[in-house]
Motif scaffolding. Structure first.
Motif, PDB file in Angstrom:
ATOM      1  N   THR A   1       7.469   0.096  33.370  1.00  0.00           N
ATOM      2  CA  THR A   1       7.768  -0.359  32.020  1.00  0.00           C
ATOM      3  C   THR A   1       8.530  -1.659  32.096  1.00  0.00           C
ATOM      4  O   THR A   1       9.133  -1.999  33.113  1.00  0.00           O
ATOM      5  CB  THR A   1       8.608   0.662  31.250  1.00  0.00           C
TER       6      THR A   1
ATOM      7  N   LYS B   1       2.551   8.807  27.590  1.00  0.00           N
ATOM      8  CA  LYS B   1       1.790   7.577  27.385  1.00  0.00           C
ATOM      9  C   LYS B   1       0.661   7.792  26.378  1.00  0.00           C
ATOM     10  O   LYS B   1       0.393   6.927  25.535  1.00  0.00           O
ATOM     11  CB  LYS B   1       1.224   7.078  28.715  1.00  0.00           C
TER      12      LYS B   1
ATOM     13  N   LEU C   1       9.264   4.522  27.638  1.00  0.00           N
ATOM     14  CA  LEU C   1       7.937   4.390  27.046  1.00  0.00           C
ATOM     15  C   LEU C   1       7.979   4.142  25.546  1.00  0.00           C
ATOM     16  O   LEU C   1       6.945   3.918  24.929  1.00  0.00           O
ATOM     17  CB  LEU C   1       7.110   5.634  27.351  1.00  0.00           C
TER      18      LEU C   1
END
Length: 393
Positions: free
Chosen positions: A45, A317, A365
């Protein structure tokens, strides 16, 4: 399950979480580097969201039945206060309380009988437990969300027999489905295809929002369950559920605009869809929900055909990618799994940092918080290390 992962077995070490977070932050600066010696997964990330707004604990009807059933008002109030102190003590700011789990209510209702998990013989115990729980929550700076199973009337043959003794069974019968669950138990559920079902559930939601100072209404993942209406295709299931969800949303906003409406679907998006949860529409079109809270109940050491899959991360995700409206997204975490031995999900037994790691991963995320399922594990010694690590971050 359809997942694409590296074939490397990642073992998350049980070191201090400060050390782990330092590694993660370092890798955020240099994402291409890997620490092979420690075998720690690199979280790919570029930034960490700081918009963590909800840290919640689910208080299930199962918790209520064990800890609060049939108590006098003074004892009920004392135990709820202790429960809230423990929740707040672990750094959480929200309780999601099961106020209607099996076609019954943990409050005096015009539409549903008293819940057996609160009053074992469905009698009025002389006080309003929901009013007490909300007042105590707000006094302790906790948000209170009322958790509802919209369709379910019973969960096994015993609770089916109990519900059939109520006058409500006769009232609901024209729009009730009786079915056999996969384990052979006889269950009852309101038929999502019937307008009478929608009207009943909406009236029940309106009753709660109009009568009580709740901060939110919360639905979980019980929509079309196995055995209930297996002949119905997915498109029809979604259409029936959407008719309810949109009407519930509209009703809540008409009564109390700042009251949120959120749903906690099954953590596997395909399973959620098959059950009638139209997550693609809810997360792309206004007028359905204020937030989503998928139940992502796996670790990142999930074994499939001899290979460890990053199940938690990949599920996160997938949900983030669906969120076209950029609604608040919180992850449901499996507190009840900590320390358990599983032949497939190895992380729970090999680490006491799972929840903290999952929180950090979800935060990276872009998720906005978490909820722990469920309260009783806050009182179990096996969960203490996991909870203390989570509290630090």
């Amino acid at each position: 399950m359809k997942q694409t992962h590296s074939k490397k077995l990642y073992i998350f070490p049980t070191k201090s979480l400060a050390f782990i977070l330092a590694i993660i932050l370092f890798l955020t600066i240099s994402p291409a580097m890997e620490i092979h010696a420690k075998n720690i997964p690199v979280l790919q990330t570029t930034s960490i969201s700081t918009n963590i707004t909800k840290k919640a604990c689910w208080i299930s009807f199962l918790d209520v039945e064990v800890l609060l059933q049939d108590k006098k008002e003074k004892d009920f109030t004392k135990k709820v206060s202790e429960m809230y102190d423990k929740i707040a003590g672990y750094g959480m700011n929200t309780v999601i309380v099961h106020v209607r789990a099996l076609g019954d209510a943990m409050y005096p209702s015009r539409y549903y009988p008293w819940a057996t998990y609160f009053s074992s013989d469905r009698s009025d115990l002389g006080y309003d437990p929901l009013a007490i729980m909300i007042k105590l929550a707000h006094a302790k700076n906790l948000q209170f969300e009322a958790w509802i199973n919209p369709y379910r009337l019973s969960r096994d043959s015993k609770s089916t027999a109990s519900f059939k003794t109520t006058s409500h069974y006769t009232l609901f019968l024209p729009f009730t489905i009786e079915y056999k669950a996969p384990g052979g138990q006889t269950c009852l559920v309101l038929d999502p295809a019937k307008q009478e079902t929608i009207d009943l559930i909406v009236n029940g939601v309106r009753e709660i929002v109009s009568t009580y100072d709740v901060d939110g209404i919360h639905f979980d993942d019980y929509f079309y369950v196995s055995g209930m209406a297996d002949q119905l295709n997915v498109a029809s299931r979604k259409a029936n559920v959407n008719a309810l969800i949109s009407q519930v949303y509209k009703t809540i906003k008409s009564v109390k605009p700042n009251c949120t409406f959120g749903i906690s679907p099954a953590g596997n998006p395909d399973n959620a869809r098959s059950q009638g949860a139209d997550i693609d529409t809810w997360l792309s079109t206004p007028g359905y929900i204020d937030y989503i809270m998928p139940q992502i109940y796996w670790t990142d050491i999930y074994m499939t055909n001899g290979t460890a899959k990053h199940m938690f991360t990949d599920r996160c995700k997938a949900w983030v990618a669906l969120n076209k409206q950029d609604l608040p997204m919180y992850v449901g975490l499996a507190l009840y799994q900590v320390g358990t031995n599983s032949k497939t999900d190895l992380g729970w037994a090999t680490s006491d940092n799972n929840l903290a790691y999952q929180y950090i991963t979800a935060k990276q995320l872009g998720c906005d918080g978490y909820a722990l399922f469920r309260y009783q594990w806050l009182e179990k010694d096996i969960a203490t290390k996991e909870l203390n690590h989570l509290k630090k971050y």
